[in-house]
Motif scaffolding. Sequence first.
Motif: not given
Length: 102
Positions: A2-3, A75, A77-79, A81-84
């Motif tokens: 995970a980032e 979760h 946040c991870e999602y 964050q991946q979308l910018g």
Amino acid sequence: MAEHIDTITTEEVEALLRENKTISLIDVREDEEVAEGKIPQAHHIRLSEIPERLNEIEKNEEHILICRSGKRSEHACEYLQQLGYQVKNMVGGMLKWEGDIK
């Protein structure tokens, strides 16, 4: 792997609200949990609804995500964050929150 997700404490969020800082709080809990009380300034978007409600989440702002304990919001946040999106997870969630709720 995970980032890295930035985090913020409930005390830090409370301090920002006390200073009347403009912050975006997004509560990702279920309706019945929110009915028991949420931070008055928080915008409620259930975790499962985030993908279809992205238009409600401003991309140029930082958002603080909240759930009961900090796991679901992590979760989210991870999602995001991946979308910018710029996001922080409120560690400990509403279980640790001592500020106002409505």
